[in-house]
Each structure stands twice: as C-alpha cells, then as structure tokens.
Design a protein around this motif. Structure first.
Motif, PDB file in Angstrom:
ATOM      1  N   ILE A   1      28.220  50.138  37.236  1.00 52.88           N
ATOM      2  CA  ILE A   1      27.976  48.814  36.656  1.00 52.88           C
ATOM      3  C   ILE A   1      29.108  48.429  35.710  1.00 52.88           C
ATOM      4  CG2 ILE A   1      26.452  47.483  35.150  1.00 52.88           C
ATOM      5  CD1 ILE A   1      24.100  49.034  36.270  1.00 52.88           C
ATOM      6  N   GLN A   2      29.517  49.360  34.849  1.00 53.58           N
ATOM      7  CA  GLN A   2      30.609  49.057  33.921  1.00 53.58           C
ATOM      8  C   GLN A   2      31.919  48.878  34.678  1.00 53.58           C
ATOM      9  OE1 GLN A   2      31.392  51.974  30.853  1.00 53.58           O
ATOM     10  NE2 GLN A   2      32.610  50.544  29.635  1.00 53.58           N
ATOM     11  N   ALA A   3      32.137  49.682  35.713  1.00 56.06           N
ATOM     12  CA  ALA A   3      33.351  49.543  36.523  1.00 56.06           C
ATOM     13  C   ALA A   3      33.407  48.161  37.163  1.00 56.06           C
ATOM     14  CB  ALA A   3      33.383  50.627  37.596  1.00 56.06           C
ATOM     15  N   ALA A   4      32.265  47.675  37.659  1.00 57.20           N
ATOM     16  CA  ALA A   4      32.216  46.353  38.274  1.00 57.20           C
ATOM     17  C   ALA A   4      32.482  45.258  37.246  1.00 57.20           C
ATOM     18  CB  ALA A   4      30.857  46.137  38.935  1.00 57.20           C
ATOM     19  N   ALA A   5      31.956  45.439  36.026  1.00 59.27           N
ATOM     20  CA  ALA A   5      32.151  44.446  34.973  1.00 59.27           C
ATOM     21  C   ALA A   5      33.617  44.365  34.550  1.00 59.27           C
ATOM     22  CB  ALA A   5      31.273  44.780  33.771  1.00 59.27           C
ATOM     23  N   ILE A   6      34.304  45.493  34.525  1.00 62.79           N
ATOM     24  CA  ILE A   6      35.730  45.495  34.191  1.00 62.79           C
ATOM     25  C   ILE A   6      36.547  44.915  35.344  1.00 62.79           C
ATOM     26  CG2 ILE A   6      37.714  47.016  33.763  1.00 62.79           C
ATOM     27  CD1 ILE A   6      35.770  48.860  32.228  1.00 62.79           C
ATOM     28  N   THR A   7      36.095  45.171  36.550  1.00 63.50           N
ATOM     29  CA  THR A   7      36.827  44.745  37.745  1.00 63.50           C
ATOM     30  C   THR A   7      36.829  43.230  37.920  1.00 63.50           C
ATOM     31  OG1 THR A   7      36.388  46.823  38.900  1.00 63.50           O
ATOM     32  CG2 THR A   7      36.889  44.910  40.262  1.00 63.50           C
ATOM     33  N   LEU A   8      35.704  42.567  37.633  1.00 64.07           N
ATOM     34  CA  LEU A   8      35.589  41.136  37.936  1.00 64.07           C
ATOM     35  C   LEU A   8      36.650  40.287  37.223  1.00 64.07           C
ATOM     36  CD1 LEU A   8      34.197  38.907  39.467  1.00 64.07           C
ATOM     37  CD2 LEU A   8      32.460  38.787  37.678  1.00 64.07           C
ATOM     38  N   PRO A   9      36.892  40.441  35.900  1.00 63.31           N
ATOM     39  CA  PRO A   9      37.970  39.646  35.281  1.00 63.31           C
ATOM     40  C   PRO A   9      39.344  39.938  35.894  1.00 63.31           C
ATOM     41  CG  PRO A   9      36.545  40.603  33.602  1.00 63.31           C
ATOM     42  CD  PRO A   9      36.166  41.238  34.901  1.00 63.31           C
ATOM     43  N   ILE A  10      39.561  41.188  36.303  1.00 64.56           N
ATOM     44  CA  ILE A  10      40.829  41.546  36.941  1.00 64.56           C
ATOM     45  C   ILE A  10      40.974  40.805  38.267  1.00 64.56           C
ATOM     46  CG2 ILE A  10      42.120  43.437  38.017  1.00 64.56           C
ATOM     47  CD1 ILE A  10      40.871  45.289  35.878  1.00 64.56           C
ATOM     48  N   LEU A  11      39.900  40.762  39.032  1.00 68.10           N
ATOM     49  CA  LEU A  11      39.925  40.048  40.306  1.00 68.10           C
ATOM     50  C   LEU A  11      40.217  38.561  40.097  1.00 68.10           C
ATOM     51  CD1 LEU A  11      36.846  41.652  42.127  1.00 68.10           C
ATOM     52  CD2 LEU A  11      39.262  41.991  42.687  1.00 68.10           C
ATOM     53  N   ILE A  12      39.638  37.985  39.053  1.00 69.84           N
ATOM     54  CA  ILE A  12      39.845  36.561  38.781  1.00 69.84           C
ATOM     55  C   ILE A  12      41.310  36.280  38.450  1.00 69.84           C
ATOM     56  CG2 ILE A  12      39.310  34.725  37.128  1.00 69.84           C
ATOM     57  CD1 ILE A  12      36.418  35.804  37.072  1.00 69.84           C
ATOM     58  N   VAL A  13      41.933  37.175  37.676  1.00 68.41           N
ATOM     59  CA  VAL A  13      43.362  37.028  37.370  1.00 68.41           C
ATOM     60  C   VAL A  13      44.194  37.173  38.642  1.00 68.41           C
ATOM     61  CG1 VAL A  13      45.311  38.131  36.195  1.00 68.41           C
ATOM     62  CG2 VAL A  13      43.183  37.714  34.961  1.00 68.41           C
ATOM     63  N   GLN A  14      43.848  38.132  39.483  1.00 68.37           N
ATOM     64  CA  GLN A  14      44.576  38.320  40.743  1.00 68.37           C
ATOM     65  C   GLN A  14      44.386  37.119  41.665  1.00 68.37           C
ATOM     66  OE1 GLN A  14      42.834  42.157  41.740  1.00 68.37           O
ATOM     67  NE2 GLN A  14      44.785  43.183  41.307  1.00 68.37           N
ATOM     68  N   ASP A  15      43.211  36.497  41.599  1.00 66.74           N
ATOM     69  CA  ASP A  15      42.965  35.299  42.415  1.00 66.74           C
ATOM     70  C   ASP A  15      43.959  34.188  42.083  1.00 66.74           C
ATOM     71  OD1 ASP A  15      40.795  36.339  43.822  1.00 66.74           O
ATOM     72  OD2 ASP A  15      39.343  35.689  42.323  1.00 66.74           O
ATOM     73  N   VAL A  16      44.305  34.059  40.807  1.00 60.65           N
ATOM     74  CA  VAL A  16      45.275  33.031  40.405  1.00 60.65           C
ATOM     75  C   VAL A  16      46.601  33.237  41.136  1.00 60.65           C
ATOM     76  CG1 VAL A  16      46.595  32.068  38.477  1.00 60.65           C
ATOM     77  CG2 VAL A  16      44.192  32.718  38.144  1.00 60.65           C
ATOM     78  N   VAL A  17      47.033  34.488  41.221  1.00 54.47           N
ATOM     79  CA  VAL A  17      48.301  34.806  41.880  1.00 54.47           C
ATOM     80  C   VAL A  17      48.232  34.481  43.367  1.00 54.47           C
ATOM     81  CG1 VAL A  17      49.953  36.637  42.430  1.00 54.47           C
ATOM     82  CG2 VAL A  17      48.812  36.611  40.201  1.00 54.47           C
ATOM     83  N   THR A  18      47.165  34.927  44.042  1.00 57.76           N
ATOM     84  CA  THR A  18      47.084  34.725  45.493  1.00 57.76           C
ATOM     85  C   THR A  18      46.856  33.255  45.852  1.00 57.76           C
ATOM     86  OG1 THR A  18      44.751  35.405  45.387  1.00 57.76           O
ATOM     87  CG2 THR A  18      46.338  37.053  46.087  1.00 57.76           C
ATOM     88  N   VAL A  19      46.047  32.573  45.077  1.00 56.59           N
ATOM     89  CA  VAL A  19      45.827  31.148  45.372  1.00 56.59           C
ATOM     90  C   VAL A  19      47.133  30.373  45.204  1.00 56.59           C
ATOM     91  CG1 VAL A  19      44.678  29.046  44.586  1.00 56.59           C
ATOM     92  CG2 VAL A  19      43.361  31.149  44.847  1.00 56.59           C
ATOM     93  N   TRP A  20      47.894  30.704  44.179  1.00 58.47           N
ATOM     94  CA  TRP A  20      49.193  30.043  43.991  1.00 58.47           C
ATOM     95  C   TRP A  20      50.129  30.371  45.163  1.00 58.47           C
ATOM     96  CZ3 TRP A  20      51.532  26.307  41.459  1.00 58.47           C
ATOM     97  CH2 TRP A  20      52.918  26.267  41.455  1.00 58.47           C
ATOM     98  N   ALA A  21      50.167  31.637  45.559  1.00 58.38           N
ATOM     99  CA  ALA A  21      51.076  32.052  46.624  1.00 58.38           C
ATOM    100  C   ALA A  21      50.727  31.408  47.962  1.00 58.38           C
ATOM    101  CB  ALA A  21      51.065  33.572  46.755  1.00 58.38           C
ATOM    102  N   TYR A  22      49.435  31.195  48.211  1.00 58.59           N
ATOM    103  CA  TYR A  22      48.994  30.666  49.504  1.00 58.59           C
ATOM    104  C   TYR A  22      48.380  29.271  49.374  1.00 58.59           C
ATOM    105  CZ  TYR A  22      49.635  35.427  51.218  1.00 58.59           C
ATOM    106  OH  TYR A  22      50.171  36.649  51.565  1.00 58.59           O
ATOM    107  N   ARG A  23      48.785  28.549  48.325  1.00 58.06           N
ATOM    108  CA  ARG A  23      48.152  27.250  48.042  1.00 58.06           C
ATOM    109  C   ARG A  23      48.361  26.228  49.161  1.00 58.06           C
ATOM    110  NH1 ARG A  23      52.792  27.934  45.454  1.00 58.06           N
ATOM    111  NH2 ARG A  23      54.325  26.237  45.238  1.00 58.06           N
ATOM    112  N   HIS A  24      49.385  26.406  49.974  1.00 57.67           N
ATOM    113  CA  HIS A  24      49.651  25.454  51.047  1.00 57.67           C
ATOM    114  C   HIS A  24      49.148  25.943  52.410  1.00 57.67           C
ATOM    115  CE1 HIS A  24      51.957  23.144  48.234  1.00 57.67           C
ATOM    116  NE2 HIS A  24      52.891  24.069  48.093  1.00 57.67           N
TER     117      HIS A  24
END
Length: 252
Positions: free
Chosen positions: A43-66
């Motif tokens: 549970i704690q691992a998942a809670a730490i993981t989610l904000p990391i995933l959200i930050v990584q989403d910014v990178v991938t969405v920017w890279a593949y925005r088109h």
C-alpha cells in the motif's frame, strides 16, 4: 522522507523500469511495484509510486503530444473512471490475488494468440476502435489499475489489435494513463495514503523518474514499428506470466 539506503536500492531500479515503460516499453512498469514491495508494504509502495507516475506522465504526454488517438481515449476513459470507482468501493471485498491471476492468464493467452496469428501467411486485419469492446476493456483497465495496479495488459489487449503506428500506440497510452492516474488521486487521498513522508519520498525520486522516462522515449524511437509490436507482445507474455505466478502463490 524515507532515508533507508536499502529502500533506495530497490526504489531506484523500480523507478527506472517505470520510466522505460512510460517511454514506450509497455509492461515493464508492472515489475516496479513488487520490487518496491520488497522493502515497503504494498500500500505504501503504491502511494509513493502514484506521484512518480504522474510526473512521468508529463514527460510522455509532452513527447507524444502530436501522436495519440483521440477516439480510443474518448472510448476508454468514461468506463475506466467507473472501473476505478468500482475498484475503490470493492477493494475490501475483492481478492487482489484473484484479479492478478485472471489478468495474467488473459494477457498471456491474448499475446500468444496474437503472435501466432501475426505469423500466418495472411495475418488478421487491423481491428477498429469500437465502442462495445472499448467500454468493456476500459472498465477492466480502470478496475485492475485500482485493485492490482495492473491496468497495462487490459489496455494493450484492446488497443494492440488495431495495429496503430508505434508512436500513436505509445502516445495513446500516455494520454489515457495520464488522465487515469489523476482520477486515482482522490481515492488515494480518501485512503489516507498521501502522507508527508510518502510525498517527500516520491519527490526525491522525481529526477530518476524524469531521466528514465526520457531514456525510454529515445530508446523506443530507435525500434522499428514491426519489431516494436513483437517486443511488446513478448513483454506482455513475461508480465502476464509473472502476474499468474504472483496470483497463484497468493491464493495458495
């Protein structure tokens, strides 16, 4: 913030795997949470993981925005929202192990079947982004993402038969999961998992998360479209097999 070096010995490789997965090597991310769970509660691992995933989403969405398919995202998201809500409401009543086992079996069967079909003299034509299948697999994706952190395989089962161009496939997943991860934030807040310690620990891992995601984007773009799909099918078999093993051991 967690300061134990043993935690970071497991967390840094886990975040790198998540970054490569976000960059396009779909499936690797499912190996991250079990790695972090070696040194933390799941549970704690998942809670730490989610904000990391959200930050990584910014990178991938920017890279593949088109390069992302709007129709697929529009079809999948509404039912995924219902699936996430279902997972939150039924979390105490549904066995994580049973869900993990079911997702693993479906993923392996799907990947093996598709690889066999693709190697025939006349491989199947690309499927359409149809609403009935999209609603079903969108719900399954949201539900399994919330219950067992295994939303990737159901998403791939729906999208991969469409044979989208490599960048469109990755971009569609990037946008879809970016929105889905934000939808998961309120349930995590309601569960009291976003503690100052968990958030500070996630923030300490942000640089690794961003660098590994950019590396994943760069590496994926060096792989041809045909080889990319073969690689993703193989990763899906590996990840599906791991889910089967995990689910079976937990049920025994």
């Amino acid at each position: 913030m967690i300061t134990d070096p043993v935690f970071y010995a497991a967390a840094v490789p886990a975040v790198v795997l998540m970054g490569l997965a976000k960059g396009g090597f779909s499936g690797l991310g499912l190996l991250s949470l079990p790695l972090m769970a070696l040194v933390l509660s799941p549970i704690q691992a998942a809670a730490i993981t989610l904000p990391i995933l959200i930050v990584q989403d910014v990178v991938t969405v920017w890279a593949y925005r088109h390069t992302w398919d709007r129709r697929n995202v529009a079809i999948l998201l509404p039912s995924a929202m219902v699936g996430i809500l279902s997972g939150y409401l039924l979390a105490a009543k549904v066995s994580d192990a049973a869900v993990t086992l079911a997702v693993g079996l479906i993923a392996v069967a799907f990947a093996v079947r598709r690889m066999v079909l693709e190697r025939r003299a006349t491989p199947p034509q690309a499927a359409r982004a149809d609403v009935p299948r999209g609603v079903v697999w969108g719900w399954v994706t949201g539900f399994t993402s919330m219950i067992a952190h295994a939303g990737g395989p159901p998403f791939q089962i729906y999208v991969m038969p469409q044979k989208l161009p490599r960048d469109v496939f990755v971009g569609t997943g990037a946008v879809f999961f970016a929105v889905a991860n934000w939808i998961k934030v309120p349930p995590y807040i309601a569960l009291g998992q976003f503690t100052p310690e968990n958030l500070a620990t996630a923030a300490a891992l942000f640089p690794v998360a961003i660098a590994s995601t950019w590396a994943g984007v760069r590496l994926v773009r060096r792989v041809s479209g045909e080889k990319f799909y073969t690689l993703v099918y193989m990763l899906l078999i590996v990840v599906g097999t791991k889910l089967v093993v995990d689910g079976t051991l937990a049920l025994i």
